[in-house]
Write an enzyme that holds these catalytic residues in place. Structure first.
Site, PDB file in Angstrom:
ATOM      1  NE  ARG A  19      -5.764  -0.366  11.855  1.00  0.00           N
ATOM      2  CZ  ARG A  19      -4.756  -0.489  10.881  1.00  0.00           C
ATOM      3  NH1 ARG A  19      -4.008   0.304  10.628  1.00  0.00           N
ATOM      4  NH2 ARG A  19      -4.584  -1.751  10.323  1.00  0.00           N
ATOM      5  CE  LYS A  45      -0.775  -0.115   5.004  1.00  0.00           C
ATOM      6  NZ  LYS A  45      -1.404  -0.961   6.110  1.00  0.00           N
TER       7      LYS A  45
HETATM    8  C1  LIG Z   1      -0.332  -1.639   6.702  1.00  0.00           C
HETATM    9  C2  LIG Z   1      -0.684  -2.807   7.344  1.00  0.00           C
HETATM   10  C3  LIG Z   1       0.557  -3.613   7.656  1.00  0.00           C
HETATM   11  C4  LIG Z   1       1.755  -3.452   7.049  1.00  0.00           C
HETATM   12  O1  LIG Z   1       2.180  -2.551   8.138  1.00  0.00           O
HETATM   13  P1  LIG Z   1       4.256  -2.092   8.025  1.00  0.00           P
HETATM   14  O2  LIG Z   1       4.148  -1.331   9.410  1.00  0.00           O
HETATM   15  O3  LIG Z   1       4.286  -1.187   6.853  1.00  0.00           O
HETATM   16  O4  LIG Z   1       4.882  -3.280   7.984  1.00  0.00           O
HETATM   17  C5  LIG Z   1       0.209  -4.838   8.031  1.00  0.00           C
HETATM   18  N1  LIG Z   1      -0.839  -5.052   8.543  1.00  0.00           N
HETATM   19  C6  LIG Z   1      -1.884  -4.423   8.487  1.00  0.00           C
HETATM   20  C7  LIG Z   1      -3.312  -4.741   8.944  1.00  0.00           C
HETATM   21  C8  LIG Z   1      -1.855  -3.043   7.907  1.00  0.00           C
HETATM   22  O5  LIG Z   1      -2.905  -2.282   7.896  1.00  0.00           O
END
Ligand SMILES: *Cc1c(COP(=O)(O)O)cnc(C)c1O
Length: 361
Positions: free
Chosen positions: A134, A36
């Site tokens: 969350r 993302k």
């Molecule tokens: C964005 C996201 C990740 C990745 O997070 P990083 O800190 O970039 O590794 C993993 N799991 C979920 C649910 C996320 O929303």
């Protein structure tokens, strides 16, 4: 054209090698690479799907997954929707994602109905909230988790693929052996109640990877989801650099449009800046100020670190970034460019801005 986001594909590939060594060889986990932050950039998705050690590609937006689902299928990987599906996107989720993270029965029922319509089985990872507050069913509500798992298991067109948790996002809670062990304990209860073995127990994002090195990742955790750690080489729990990674696989380059010697303190009554903030100015006397043609619309000024260590970022408005170049050994001129290493927030905005060119090196 400037500004540019420079994407070094070789360095990103080497970062995947490095995090795979930690996650898979040392941690015994499968590896989900999260796309993302670069808005599921196609060239980077090609690199990730071609990498033999990546098991899953994940994103929080179904529109991003749609950009690379063909590559995922062609390379025998699986795609994962990380953000809980909106009821308005269920059809796309079932069509384009192999797996989705969920916590709401109403949504899972909609996925089941849509999967039946499409003649598919959609995989569901049930999220547990261990205190970051969350997404996920709150870990203390064990009976709700068990009953939800039972209901999912009884459905014909969704499969309870696993359970997962997310930390260090809203509540900034750090993953530890004790909170992740709660997830494992609850997952075992679910397995016992249903008489099944869950395929995935997903123990978090780039803030969980440090536990592998300390030997503190619970045995039952068998998956990690990595975005920032593969892009920038960061352990995001404590901010250390992960072994074998680099942080300059992504750089920003912007061009100087004004270069003048002026005071460092604005003249006149101080109100608020372009974003309604009351600014603070340090008196550095008269300084050489460079204005770059990039601003808060394209990046996050606090996440921009000049490669020239003698240059300081003074501030930014929507379209301008202002630097102090007084102490630099380089004699800057109009048209010169300045390069920056980046924090996550800056990468995210640079990748999202349509005004920023992407260059692959
Ligand atoms: C964005 C996201 C990740 C990745 O997070 P990083 O800190 O970039 O590794 C993993 N799991 C979920 C649910 C996320 O929303």
């Amino acid at each position: 054209m400037y500004p540019k986001l420079l994407i070094d594909l070789k360095k990103l590939n080497a970062n995947i090698d490095a995090v795979a060594k930690i996650t898979k060889d040392d941690g015994g986990c499968s590896m989900m690479i999260v796309t993302k932050c670069l808005c599921a950039d196609r060239r980077v998705a090609e690199l990730i799907t071609a990498h033999p050690r990546v098991d899953y590609l994940a994103d929080s937006r179904i529109k991003n997954i749609m950009k690379y689902q063909d590559l995922v299928e062609a390379n025998g990987k699986q795609s994962v929707l990380l953000r809980l599906p909106m009821l308005s996107e269920i059809e796309d989720v079932v069509r384009c994602a192999d797996i989705s993270f969920n916590s709401e029965m109403r949504t899972i029922e909609a996925l089941n109905a849509e999967a039946a319509k499409q003649g598919k089985t959609h995989k569901v990872v049930l999220m547990v909230d261990l205190g970051d507050l969350r997404e996920g069913i709150f870990f203390e509500n064990e009976e709700e988790i068990l009953q939800t798992a039972e209901k999912i298991h009884a459905m014909d067109n969704v499969e309870l693929y696993g359970m997962g948790t997310n930390l260090t996002c809203y509540g900034a809670i750090i993953p530890k052996n004790d909170n992740l062990s709660q997830l494992c304990r609850i997952a075992s209860l679910v397995e016992d109640r249903l008489g099944i073995k869950l395929s995935m127990i997903s123990g978090g994002n780039s803030s969980s990877i440090y536990l592998v090195g300390k030997g503190e990742l619970p045995e039952k955790i068998n998956n990690l989801r990595l975005g920032e750690s593969f892009l920038l080489g960061n352990d995001t729990a404590y901010g250390s650099r992960l072994e074998g990674t680099v942080n300059d696989g992504l750089l920003c380059e912007a061009q100087i449009v004004e270069l003048k010697n002026k005071p460092s303190l604005p003249i006149g009554e101080v109100g608020v800046d372009a974003f309604g903030q009351k600014p603070f100015y340090e008196d550095r006397g008269r300084i050489d100020r460079a204005i770059l043609a990039i601003g808060q619309q394209d990046t996050d000024r606090d996440g921009m670190h000049p490669l020239d260590e003698k240059v300081d970022v003074l501030g930014a408005s929507s379209d301008h970034l202002i630097l102090d170049v007084t102490k630099s050994d380089k004699k800057y001129a109009i048209g010169d460019t300045v390069r920056f290493t980046l924090d996550y927030g800056a990468v995210l905005r640079l990748a999202t801005s349509e005004y920023v060119e992407k260059e692959y090196i």
